[in-house]
Design an enzyme around this catalytic site. Structure first.
Site, PDB file in Angstrom:
ATOM      1  N   GLY A  31       0.806  -1.225   0.000  1.00  0.00           N
ATOM      2  CA  GLY A  31       0.000   0.000   0.000  1.00  0.00           C
ATOM      3  C   GLY A  31       0.831   1.264   0.000  1.00  0.00           C
ATOM      4  O   GLY A  31       2.026   1.231  -0.311  1.00  0.00           O
ATOM      5  N   HIS A  37       4.220   1.564  -8.117  1.00  0.00           N
ATOM      6  CA  HIS A  37       3.244   0.474  -7.993  1.00  0.00           C
ATOM      7  C   HIS A  37       2.281   0.472  -9.182  1.00  0.00           C
ATOM      8  O   HIS A  37       1.944  -0.570  -9.726  1.00  0.00           O
ATOM      9  CB  HIS A  37       2.403   0.647  -6.724  1.00  0.00           C
ATOM     10  CG  HIS A  37       3.184   0.618  -5.446  1.00  0.00           C
ATOM     11  ND1 HIS A  37       3.352   1.739  -4.669  1.00  0.00           N
ATOM     12  CD2 HIS A  37       3.809  -0.382  -4.799  1.00  0.00           C
ATOM     13  CE1 HIS A  37       4.054   1.422  -3.590  1.00  0.00           C
ATOM     14  NE2 HIS A  37       4.350   0.137  -3.647  1.00  0.00           N
TER      15      HIS A  37
HETATM   16  P1  AMP Z   1       6.024  -2.456  -1.639  1.00  0.00           P
HETATM   17  O1  AMP Z   1       4.654  -1.908  -1.472  1.00  0.00           O
HETATM   18  O2  AMP Z   1       7.099  -1.512  -1.273  1.00  0.00           O
HETATM   19  O3  AMP Z   1       6.182  -3.832  -1.042  1.00  0.00           O
HETATM   20  O4  AMP Z   1       6.199  -2.663  -3.221  1.00  0.00           O
HETATM   21  C1  AMP Z   1       5.313  -3.459  -3.954  1.00  0.00           C
HETATM   22  C2  AMP Z   1       5.925  -3.738  -5.293  1.00  0.00           C
HETATM   23  O5  AMP Z   1       6.139  -2.529  -5.996  1.00  0.00           O
HETATM   24  C3  AMP Z   1       7.290  -4.443  -5.183  1.00  0.00           C
HETATM   25  O6  AMP Z   1       7.392  -5.440  -6.175  1.00  0.00           O
HETATM   26  C4  AMP Z   1       8.251  -3.307  -5.422  1.00  0.00           C
HETATM   27  O7  AMP Z   1       9.483  -3.732  -5.948  1.00  0.00           O
HETATM   28  C5  AMP Z   1       7.491  -2.475  -6.441  1.00  0.00           C
HETATM   29  N1  AMP Z   1       7.971  -1.096  -6.430  1.00  0.00           N
HETATM   30  C6  AMP Z   1       8.075  -0.266  -5.363  1.00  0.00           C
HETATM   31  N2  AMP Z   1       8.625   0.910  -5.730  1.00  0.00           N
HETATM   32  C7  AMP Z   1       8.873   0.814  -7.065  1.00  0.00           C
HETATM   33  C8  AMP Z   1       9.453   1.701  -8.033  1.00  0.00           C
HETATM   34  N3  AMP Z   1       9.892   2.900  -7.705  1.00  0.00           N
HETATM   35  N4  AMP Z   1       9.545   1.257  -9.302  1.00  0.00           N
HETATM   36  C9  AMP Z   1       9.140   0.016  -9.643  1.00  0.00           C
HETATM   37  N5  AMP Z   1       8.582  -0.860  -8.775  1.00  0.00           N
HETATM   38  C10 AMP Z   1       8.460  -0.466  -7.518  1.00  0.00           C
END
Ligand code: AMP
Length: 282
Positions: A31, A37
């Site tokens: 989230g 995301h």
């Molecule tokens: P998180 O909510 O931080 O667990 O991220 C969920 C997904 O979004 C994970 O697969 C992250 O690697 C991806 N994600 C988060 N930030 C970025 C970004 N800046 N660019 C690409 N993917 C991202």
């Protein structure tokens, strides 16, 4: 867009989707969504007939309870953004739905979880492995989308899927950045104005190191330069800067460096921990 919080209701709903032969894409998140995301979600929407996004702040992957408590939670806004991006279903369970009791099973990943993030966040990848296993069993997607932003996490999940034969195709999506290069992260919203101004130093250091590597393949020089740039920045401290093999994450030296490397960095701006990485073809 449907919002579901119970596993049973999720399974029933997705069974009806599968009966109609719709391919399911899945984007797991914690989230506090941003453009990074949403890029994963949009790619899933393009490549699948049905897209599920989960929003679950997974307690077992936080080694620091204060970090878990402070993790931003913005469910309503997240749902609005997801609907706009074309997501079909949001799965937003409570902790007690995912962990009705403490899990007794534990997944270990050998060397991959002992280095870099694993070294500084003990138990983190065991928690990631556990929650991703659970979510993949709940959603049973055809494709699952993860960001390169969490490079080591992607390798861990690749190992999980391969070793346990999950019938899913993993897709890695490039890092989405702010205009000044800072990798988008849910944690960025906790930075003060001053901290936000300093935070792009990680990306600057990655690029400076990449230049040295491309110019003269000097791994030690590149690492030292990046470390210096980060340490010299006011309010910023370095946890690690590593130049590693892109598949194994084994640290490289001037003698072992190949044609493709990954540069991984982690550090603090104030008390906010940030990570970033860059794949470099030398
Ligand atoms: P998180 O909510 O931080 O667990 O991220 C969920 C997904 O979004 C994970 O697969 C992250 O690697 C991806 N994600 C988060 N930030 C970025 C970004 N800046 N660019 C690409 N993917 C991202």
């Amino acid at each position: 867009m449907k919002v579901i919080t119970q596993i049973k209701a999720l399974r029933e709903y997705l069974n009806s989707i599968r009966k109609n032969d719709k391919s399911i894409g899945f984007v797991p998140t914690m989230g506090a969504l941003h453009e990074g995301h949403l890029t994963l979600v949009r790619q899933s929407v393009k490549e699948n007939l049905f897209t599920v996004c989960s929003i679950f702040v997974n307690p077992t992957q936080f080694n620091d309870p204060a970090d878990l408590k402070k993790y931003p939670r913005t469910l309503q806004k997240d749902c609005e953004m997801l609907e706009e991006a074309g997501c079909d279903l949001v799965f937003a369970p409570d902790t007690s739905e995912v962990y009705p009791s403490e899990a007794t099973i534990s997944l270990t990943f050998g060397y991959l979880e002992e280095i870099l993030e694993g070294k500084f966040r003990p138990g983190h990848f065991q928690g990631v492995g556990l929650v991703v296993s659970k979510l993949l069993h709940m959603v049973q997607p055809d494709r699952a989308y993860f960001g390169q932003k969490d490079y080591q996490q992607f390798l861990i999940i690749q190992t999980l899927v391969k070793d346990l034969n999950f019938p899913v195709k993993l897709i890695r999506v490039p890092i989405i950045r702010e205009k000044d290069g800072l990798a988008m992260s849910s944690r960025n919203m906790r930075l003060s104005e001053e901290e936000r101004a300093a935070a792009p130093v990680f990306f600057e250091a990655l690029n400076a190191a990449a230049e040295v590597l491309k110019r003269d393949k000097n791994v030690n020089g590149a690492r030292a330069l990046a470390g210096r740039l980060i340490e010299e920045k006011n309010g910023v401290s370095l946890e690690y800067f590593e130049i590693a093999h892109p598949d194994t994450l084994k640290p490289l030296s001037n003698e072992t460096v190949g044609d493709e490397v990954v540069l991984c960095v982690a550090g603090y701006v104030g008390n906010i921990r940030l990570i970033d990485n860059l794949i470099v073809n030398i």
